[in-house]
Design a protein around this motif. Structure first.
Motif, mmCIF file in Angstrom:
data_model
loop_
_atom_site.group_PDB
_atom_site.id
_atom_site.type_symbol
_atom_site.label_atom_id
_atom_site.label_comp_id
_atom_site.label_asym_id
_atom_site.label_seq_id
_atom_site.Cartn_x
_atom_site.Cartn_y
_atom_site.Cartn_z
ATOM 1 N N ALA A 100 2.725 14.015 -8.226
ATOM 2 C CA ALA A 100 3.293 12.692 -7.943
ATOM 3 C C ALA A 100 2.256 11.735 -7.356
ATOM 4 N N PHE A 101 1.345 12.274 -6.556
ATOM 5 C CA PHE A 101 0.408 11.426 -5.829
ATOM 6 C C PHE A 101 -0.934 11.363 -6.561
ATOM 7 N N THR A 102 -1.557 10.183 -6.549
ATOM 8 C CA THR A 102 -2.883 10.039 -7.154
ATOM 9 C C THR A 102 -3.897 9.713 -6.056
ATOM 10 N N THR A 103 -5.166 9.958 -6.357
ATOM 11 C CA THR A 103 -6.218 9.661 -5.380
ATOM 12 C C THR A 103 -6.180 8.208 -4.900
ATOM 13 N N PRO A 104 -6.079 7.189 -5.798
ATOM 14 C CA PRO A 104 -6.027 5.805 -5.285
ATOM 15 C C PRO A 104 -4.838 5.578 -4.345
ATOM 16 N N TYR A 105 -3.693 6.156 -4.665
ATOM 17 C CA TYR A 105 -2.507 5.998 -3.823
ATOM 18 C C TYR A 105 -2.720 6.647 -2.444
ATOM 19 N N ILE A 106 -3.244 7.879 -2.448
ATOM 20 C CA ILE A 106 -3.483 8.598 -1.186
ATOM 21 C C ILE A 106 -4.482 7.821 -0.316
ATOM 22 N N GLN A 107 -5.571 7.357 -0.960
ATOM 23 C CA GLN A 107 -6.590 6.606 -0.209
ATOM 24 C C GLN A 107 -5.990 5.342 0.395
ATOM 25 N N ASP A 108 -5.109 4.678 -0.375
ATOM 26 C CA ASP A 108 -4.483 3.441 0.075
ATOM 27 C C ASP A 108 -3.560 3.700 1.271
ATOM 28 N N VAL A 109 -2.740 4.745 1.176
ATOM 29 C CA VAL A 109 -1.817 5.093 2.272
ATOM 30 C C VAL A 109 -2.606 5.331 3.559
ATOM 31 N N LEU A 110 -3.688 6.095 3.456
ATOM 32 C CA LEU A 110 -4.472 6.428 4.644
ATOM 33 C C LEU A 110 -5.183 5.196 5.214
#
Lengths: 174, 174
Positions: A100-110
């Protein structure tokens, strides 16, 4: 237990029940009796000992976000070379967060938690998040990776599986 | 099952029993209900769900050789930021392989399998083996590491524990 108590407050009372029925498990040896290592996801819905019928002493169980074989390499080498396992079974599962999660999304959340903090952003960018977008392909890729990794013993039997969180069923895909 | 059959040959029959009593577990949500993440060792003698009384859906379980927190970092960040956990419990255990094996010994065992192979030796040397020589100190060090790691949420409750493989008992040490 009150809603505001930390969850570990329950550990001692729960553990007392386990200890009471511990039996002769204190005599188990360190090397896994079935010469088997399992790689699977940290997902809370998975209980690999329960859904595979593994008893204490039988198999190494390595778990991380996604059940990613590459991150399990150090553990698998030690499992084989020092503790004698010769079979690896890799399990991924349906409805996995790593699907479900992508690297750009994870980086953005953090990074939203520390706006403008370059050192924090650098720490986030230094991590390989290891998501995948095709469940069966990810399992097959992990099996292929382990079969080709020079530090994994050539005679290792490597299989790949999918666990279905809706039914509890496992199915072999590699 | 014959002695020469691979161990995974038992998975389907064992799994059928689990599926038969699966009940309503197919409705469990992805985020852990107890907002809890466990970090522990891959050791075959450990069944963290059993010895802590964790049910499916309650907690992330991350396992590697030693229960090393540093190698669990990617998983813990995803557990917290994307799946809402706010408590981490680190478990190491007595008679752990990572207390017995040292980096020089591990490197030596591996390199003896491929004498004179410089590429193989380089792969061996590239891996950080993460052993420790003092059990309680290793737990305390892992707790301190997680409390100081910028990518772990500051409000996280982090505790550290030792599991005794001779008795099944857990004891909090940090």
């Amino acid at each position: 237990m009150s809603a505001t108590q930390p969850e570990h407050a329950e550990f001692l009372s729960q553990n007392a029940q386990y200890v009471a029925s511990f039996g002769d498990k204190g005599a188990l040896a360190m090397p896994p009796a079935r010469k088997l290592a399992i790689v699977t996801c940290m997902d809370a819905r998975l209980d690999p000992a329960a859904h595979l019928g593994l008893k204490e002493g039988e198999a190494h169980v390595i778990r991380n976000a996604g059940g990613v074989a590459k991150e399990a390499l150090r553990s698998l080498i030690l499992s084989q070379r020092l503790l004698g396992t010769r079979e690896i079974a890799v399990f991924h599962h349906t409805d996995c967060g790593m699907l479900a999660f992508t690297t750009p999304y994870i980086q953005d959340v953090l990074k939203k938690d520390a706006p403008g903090d370059a050192a924090f952003a650098a720490r986030v960018d230094a991590i390989e998040w290891m998501e995948f977008n095709d469940l069966e392909k990810a399992v097959k890729d992990d099996v292929a990776y382990l079969k080709s990794e020079p530090l994994i013993l050539e005679e290792t039997l490597v299989t790949g599986w999918v666990y279905d969180v809706k039914t509890g069923k496992v199915a072999q895909v590699a």
